[in-house]
Write a protein that holds these residues in place. Structure first.
Motif, short mmCIF file in Angstrom:
data_model
loop_
_atom_site.label_atom_id
_atom_site.label_comp_id
_atom_site.label_asym_id
_atom_site.label_seq_id
_atom_site.Cartn_x
_atom_site.Cartn_y
_atom_site.Cartn_z
N ASP A 184 0.81 -1.22 0.00
CA ASP A 184 0.00 0.00 0.00
C ASP A 184 0.84 1.28 0.00
OD1 ASP A 184 -2.37 -1.50 0.09
OD2 ASP A 184 -2.23 -1.68 2.28
N ALA A 185 2.14 1.12 0.15
CA ALA A 185 3.02 2.30 0.20
C ALA A 185 3.27 2.84 -1.21
CB ALA A 185 4.36 1.93 0.85
N THR A 186 3.52 4.14 -1.30
CA THR A 186 3.81 4.77 -2.58
C THR A 186 5.01 5.69 -2.46
OG1 THR A 186 2.29 6.63 -2.18
CG2 THR A 186 1.39 4.69 -3.34
N TYR A 187 5.63 5.98 -3.59
CA TYR A 187 6.73 6.94 -3.65
C TYR A 187 6.45 7.87 -4.82
CZ TYR A 187 11.43 8.88 -4.30
OH TYR A 187 12.50 9.74 -4.45
N ARG A 188 6.21 9.14 -4.52
CA ARG A 188 5.84 10.12 -5.54
C ARG A 188 4.63 9.65 -6.35
NH1 ARG A 188 11.79 12.13 -7.78
NH2 ARG A 188 12.42 13.18 -5.85
N GLY A 189 3.69 9.05 -5.64
CA GLY A 189 2.44 8.64 -6.28
C GLY A 189 2.50 7.29 -6.98
N LYS A 190 3.65 6.63 -6.93
CA LYS A 190 3.80 5.33 -7.60
C LYS A 190 4.06 4.25 -6.56
CE LYS A 190 7.35 6.60 -9.98
NZ LYS A 190 7.54 7.98 -9.46
N PRO A 191 3.77 2.98 -6.91
CA PRO A 191 4.07 1.88 -5.99
C PRO A 191 5.57 1.82 -5.69
CG PRO A 191 2.65 1.13 -7.78
CD PRO A 191 3.10 2.51 -8.14
N ILE A 192 5.92 1.21 -4.57
CA ILE A 192 7.32 1.05 -4.20
C ILE A 192 7.94 -0.11 -4.98
CG2 ILE A 192 8.94 0.55 -2.32
CD1 ILE A 192 7.66 3.22 -1.97
N PHE A 193 9.11 0.12 -5.58
CA PHE A 193 9.83 -0.92 -6.32
C PHE A 193 11.10 -1.30 -5.57
CE2 PHE A 193 6.99 0.61 -9.46
CZ PHE A 193 6.94 -0.29 -10.51
N PHE A 194 11.56 -2.53 -5.80
CA PHE A 194 12.83 -2.95 -5.19
C PHE A 194 13.75 -3.51 -6.27
CE2 PHE A 194 10.42 -6.85 -5.38
CZ PHE A 194 11.37 -7.84 -5.61
N SER A 195 15.04 -3.54 -5.96
CA SER A 195 16.02 -4.05 -6.93
C SER A 195 17.19 -4.73 -6.24
CB SER A 195 16.54 -2.90 -7.80
OG SER A 195 17.62 -3.34 -8.62
N TYR A 196 17.49 -5.95 -6.67
CA TYR A 196 18.71 -6.63 -6.25
C TYR A 196 19.87 -6.17 -7.14
CZ TYR A 196 16.17 -10.14 -3.45
OH TYR A 196 15.42 -10.77 -2.50
N ALA A 197 19.55 -5.94 -8.42
CA ALA A 197 20.59 -5.61 -9.40
C ALA A 197 21.37 -4.35 -9.02
CB ALA A 197 19.98 -5.46 -10.79
N THR A 198 20.69 -3.35 -8.49
CA THR A 198 21.38 -2.10 -8.15
C THR A 198 22.38 -2.29 -7.02
OG1 THR A 198 21.04 0.26 -7.83
CG2 THR A 198 19.75 -1.22 -6.43
N CYS A 199 22.19 -3.35 -6.25
CA CYS A 199 23.09 -3.66 -5.14
C CYS A 199 24.07 -4.77 -5.50
CB CYS A 199 22.28 -4.08 -3.91
SG CYS A 199 21.18 -2.78 -3.29
N GLY A 200 24.09 -5.16 -6.78
CA GLY A 200 25.00 -6.22 -7.21
C GLY A 200 24.48 -7.60 -6.91
N GLY A 201 23.16 -7.73 -6.78
CA GLY A 201 22.55 -9.03 -6.53
C GLY A 201 22.83 -10.02 -7.64
N LYS A 202 22.92 -11.29 -7.29
CA LYS A 202 23.32 -12.32 -8.25
C LYS A 202 22.13 -12.89 -9.02
CE LYS A 202 27.32 -13.61 -5.48
NZ LYS A 202 28.01 -14.69 -4.72
N ASP A 203 21.40 -12.01 -9.68
CA ASP A 203 20.28 -12.46 -10.52
C ASP A 203 20.82 -12.61 -11.93
OD1 ASP A 203 17.90 -13.05 -11.65
OD2 ASP A 203 16.88 -11.21 -11.09
N SER A 204 21.70 -13.61 -12.14
CA SER A 204 22.41 -13.73 -13.41
C SER A 204 21.48 -14.00 -14.59
CB SER A 204 23.47 -14.85 -13.33
OG SER A 204 22.87 -16.08 -12.97
N TRP A 205 20.38 -14.72 -14.37
CA TRP A 205 19.45 -14.99 -15.48
C TRP A 205 18.88 -13.69 -16.03
CZ3 TRP A 205 17.58 -18.41 -18.88
CH2 TRP A 205 16.35 -18.16 -19.45
N SER A 206 18.39 -12.83 -15.16
CA SER A 206 17.81 -11.57 -15.60
C SER A 206 18.84 -10.62 -16.16
CB SER A 206 17.07 -10.90 -14.44
OG SER A 206 16.00 -11.69 -14.00
N GLU A 207 20.06 -10.67 -15.63
CA GLU A 207 21.10 -9.76 -16.11
C GLU A 207 21.47 -10.08 -17.54
OE1 GLU A 207 24.41 -9.77 -13.50
OE2 GLU A 207 23.27 -8.99 -11.82
#
Length: 342
Positions: free
Chosen positions: A123-146
């Protein structure tokens, strides 16, 4: 002797400071993984604040997490998510439990791996949009998506709509060259996916061509700056996107294109002469392709005003001689005349 010692001492004293300065500059100039995410997709939120926030997990259970949850790159789930506790699967420090992530602004995230909507704070929003998260920006090992983007590479994102019910009828040719009408999902081309696999007549059964499993999507030619330019589609020849022909790309999805050269015979890039290039027309009678001088591309790529900014050097070099060419040629001609006059 004393001056030499003083100089050496000064250098020894200055050395650590210089090292700190160099390291500081090196850290600041490094564009990727940082404590607060990649500079192309920075973390958002307030860091180092006291208190707790209530988080909802997939099994409808709730648990208290730090108030600054997601504000920086950290393995927030480790030891907190029920699946990330001792004796659970994957357990503390294992798999995604040990990966760092943070909340990001989806409109300020230019990474190959797109952020996803958070289910922790639905239910949280940021500047009127839903909140998004990212592993990639932190160097997460999501090699398939990368390696295989979901919505295309930065600078050439997929267009269209995802998760739309229904079908779209498309006329395709089978192995014998006979046309057949096949029902594809209504969302065809909206994301990177092997859309033909199991749907196209040639992509059924065991002995499938290589291109059946290759991922592709529709793109806007005017916002696609890849070296490999997209192609005008043959599946939906009358379809348009913001008034332009509909284009597709395998390369933005990280795939090789083994389809176009052999099966999309009338693709603009397959035409090797000016006459063949300019002879191709859309069903409306408008020009389908444009000739650069040495290459054939979709008409919009070469002629549309909005596409001018994405024409790379390979296309520009086809319509103009390389820098210095004219001057060099004149010098040669002048030298020849000079030698003849002598």
């Amino acid at each position: 002797m004393k001056s030499a010692i003083a100089t050496a001492s000064a250098l020894l004293i200055a050395a650590p400071a210089a090292a700190v300065s160099v390291d500081h500059v090196a850290l600041r100039s490094k564009p990727v993984v940082a404590h607060f995410g990649d500079t192309r997709c920075p973390c958002i939120g307030f860091d180092n604040i006291q208190g707790e926030t209530l988080v909802s997990f997939g099994d409808k259970t709730q648990a208290a997490s730090p108030a600054d949850l997601g504000a920086r790159c950290e393995a927030w789930d480790d030891g907190r998510n029920p699946a990330c506790k001792e004796g659970e699967e994957p357990g503390i420090g294992n798999g995604w439990c040990g990966q760092k992530w943070c909340y990001v602004d989806s409109c300020n995230c230019d990474l190959p791996v797109m952020p996803k909507v958070s289910t922790y704070v639905p239910d949280a929003t940021y500047r009127g949009k839903p909140i998004f998260f990212s592993y990639a920006t932190c160097g997460g090992k999501d090699s398939w998506s990368e390696e295989i983007p979901e919505v295309g590479k930065p600078g050439c994102k997929c267009i269209g709509f995802d998760n739309i019910p229904g079908t779209t009828d498309i006329s395709v040719k089978d192995e014998d060259g006979d046309e057949k009408v096949v029902s594809y999902p209504a969302e065809i081309g909206g994301t990177c996916k092997a859309w033909d696999d199991g749907v196209h007549p040639m992509c059924r059964g065991k002995d499938k061509p290589e291109w059946c499993k290759e991922r592709w999507c529709y793109v806007d030619p005017c916002t696609c700056n890849l070296k490999k330019k997209p192609y005008v589609t043959m599946y939906l020849p009358e379809a348009t996107f913001t008034g332009k022909s509909l284009y597709y790309s395998y390369h933005t999805c990280g795939s090789e294109d083994h389809f176009t050269k052999k099966y999309n015979i009338e693709a603009c890039q397959n035409q090797k002469s000016k006459d063949k290039c300019l002879d191709l027309k859309l069903k409306t009678g408008a020009a389908k392709c444009a000739w650069t001088g040495t290459q054939c591309f979709g008409w919009e790529i070469v002629e549309h005003p909005l596409c001018k900014k994405v024409i790379d050097k390979t296309v520009k070099s086809a319509v103009a001689p390389p820098p210095g060419f004219v001057a060099a040629a004149l010098s040669v001609v002048l030298a020849i005349f000079t030698s003849l006059a002598a």
